[in-house]
Enzyme design. Sequence first.
Site, mmCIF file in Angstrom:
data_model
loop_
_atom_site.group_PDB
_atom_site.id
_atom_site.type_symbol
_atom_site.label_atom_id
_atom_site.label_comp_id
_atom_site.label_asym_id
_atom_site.label_seq_id
_atom_site.Cartn_x
_atom_site.Cartn_y
_atom_site.Cartn_z
ATOM 1 C CG HIS A 123 24.840 20.814 62.589
ATOM 2 N ND1 HIS A 123 24.156 21.698 63.299
ATOM 3 C CD2 HIS A 123 26.148 21.108 62.810
ATOM 4 C CE1 HIS A 123 24.559 22.392 63.471
ATOM 5 N NE2 HIS A 123 25.740 23.100 63.352
ATOM 6 C CB THR A 192 20.205 29.576 60.473
ATOM 7 O OG1 THR A 192 20.762 29.083 61.660
ATOM 8 C CG2 THR A 192 21.027 30.915 59.615
ATOM 9 C CB SER A 193 17.138 30.300 64.705
ATOM 10 O OG SER A 193 17.990 28.845 65.441
ATOM 11 C CG ASN A 217 15.133 33.960 58.718
ATOM 12 O OD1 ASN A 217 14.300 33.715 58.576
ATOM 13 N ND2 ASN A 217 15.927 32.932 59.321
HETATM 14 P P1 OAD Z 1 15.652 26.244 63.674
HETATM 15 O O1 OAD Z 1 14.604 25.561 63.201
HETATM 16 O O2 OAD Z 1 16.292 26.709 64.623
HETATM 17 O O3 OAD Z 1 15.329 27.943 62.154
HETATM 18 C C1 OAD Z 1 15.020 27.375 61.297
HETATM 19 C C2 OAD Z 1 15.221 29.390 61.183
HETATM 20 O O4 OAD Z 1 14.362 28.853 59.215
HETATM 21 C C3 OAD Z 1 13.912 29.917 61.374
HETATM 22 O O5 OAD Z 1 15.089 31.403 61.593
HETATM 23 C C4 OAD Z 1 13.290 30.419 60.226
HETATM 24 O O6 OAD Z 1 12.862 32.096 60.459
HETATM 25 C C5 OAD Z 1 13.908 29.837 58.728
HETATM 26 N N1 OAD Z 1 12.799 29.689 58.219
HETATM 27 C C6 OAD Z 1 11.538 29.297 57.866
HETATM 28 N N2 OAD Z 1 10.955 29.536 57.437
HETATM 29 C C7 OAD Z 1 12.012 29.523 55.942
HETATM 30 C C8 OAD Z 1 11.896 29.661 54.322
HETATM 31 N N3 OAD Z 1 10.939 28.864 53.822
HETATM 32 N N4 OAD Z 1 12.993 30.229 54.060
HETATM 33 C C9 OAD Z 1 13.969 30.842 54.614
HETATM 34 N N5 OAD Z 1 13.747 31.021 56.477
HETATM 35 C C10 OAD Z 1 13.063 30.343 56.882
HETATM 36 O O7 OAD Z 1 17.371 25.828 62.413
HETATM 37 P P2 OAD Z 1 18.792 25.776 62.062
HETATM 38 O O8 OAD Z 1 19.215 27.040 62.252
HETATM 39 O O9 OAD Z 1 18.849 24.882 61.016
HETATM 40 O O10 OAD Z 1 21.394 21.092 64.859
HETATM 41 O O11 OAD Z 1 19.051 25.301 63.830
HETATM 42 C C11 OAD Z 1 20.304 25.343 63.813
HETATM 43 C C12 OAD Z 1 20.670 23.598 64.602
HETATM 44 O O12 OAD Z 1 19.786 23.583 65.513
HETATM 45 C C13 OAD Z 1 20.314 22.852 63.609
HETATM 46 O O13 OAD Z 1 21.644 22.026 62.695
HETATM 47 C C14 OAD Z 1 20.722 21.393 64.840
HETATM 48 C C15 OAD Z 1 19.397 22.235 64.775
HETATM 49 O O14 OAD Z 1 19.196 21.865 66.927
HETATM 50 C C16 OAD Z 1 21.943 19.653 65.252
HETATM 51 O O15 OAD Z 1 21.658 19.501 65.078
HETATM 52 C C17 OAD Z 1 23.525 19.682 65.527
#
Ligand code: OAD
Length: 247
Positions: A123, A192-193, A217
């Site tokens: 990204h 990641t979600s 996660n």
């Molecule tokens: P999300 O905010 O959707 O998900 C974050 C994930 O991290 C969730 O599943 C949480 O349960 C988990 N989490 C939280 N704290 C944690 C920890 N300490 N250790 C491990 N896991 C933990 O973020 P992303 O999946 O990265 O896109 O989101 C994907 C994309 O959506 C991003 O790259 C961004 C966003 O819109 C763009 O900007 C193109």
Amino acid sequence: MNLTAARNALRSASRVAVLTGAGVSAESGIPTFRDAQTGHWARFRPEDLASPDAYERDPEMVWAWYAGRYQDVLRAQPNAAHHLLTQLEQRKRAGFFLATQNVDGLHHRAGSGTHGGQLVELHGNLISGRDEVTGEIFPLPAPEVLATPPSSPRGHRMRPNVVWFGEFLPEAALTAAQDAFATADVALVIGTSGAVYPAAGLALETLQRGGTVIEVNPTESDLSAYMTFAVRDVATRGLAALLEQEA
Ligand code: OAD
């Protein structure tokens, strides 16, 4: 599969592909996107900040948000999870591939991609800008002296070097990631979600080819149902458990 079997699979794998999301940087103090209280998308509507339309409407506002995040990520430090992934690369060398959805640059700062393996930022990142005319990518000036919208050395306006909703991912990075996940013995999916495609689909390619897919996660994600094994813990402790290290 249990933890012992997951550790064995990871230890004996010659090819490991890793997908990380905002959760891997949460312990560095960087907000995730979809946390109900602290996530970016709990406070803002993505279409107001992270879309080509938003940028066309109000480039100043979009840049102000990205400039603030740029400052925040430079103040943050890689955490033990970023460092453990660098150690894993040191063991697997060319058999290691890391695809991150994060734009914070912390994997790079922890040394990922410099020990024979590969790091791709699916990204983009917050620390560079993209010339709106030529498409070239240039490092941004330090946050203290960043005037927004910034200009490239060619004299054109630059946009944030991040992928917005509705945009394609950088083709070379995505193709490399698809190849790496399709041929991986083990895929790790960390923090990641699994809500945003095509990144979320990468681990399914490993699964389809008979590989093992392990999630780290603390809570279930949209991908959990497909996992061979899950470590329900934060990235630092979960990875330490998998790699048989002290947390
Ligand atoms: P999300 O905010 O959707 O998900 C974050 C994930 O991290 C969730 O599943 C949480 O349960 C988990 N989490 C939280 N704290 C944690 C920890 N300490 N250790 C491990 N896991 C933990 O973020 P992303 O999946 O990265 O896109 O989101 C994907 C994309 O959506 C991003 O790259 C961004 C966003 O819109 C763009 O900007 C193109």
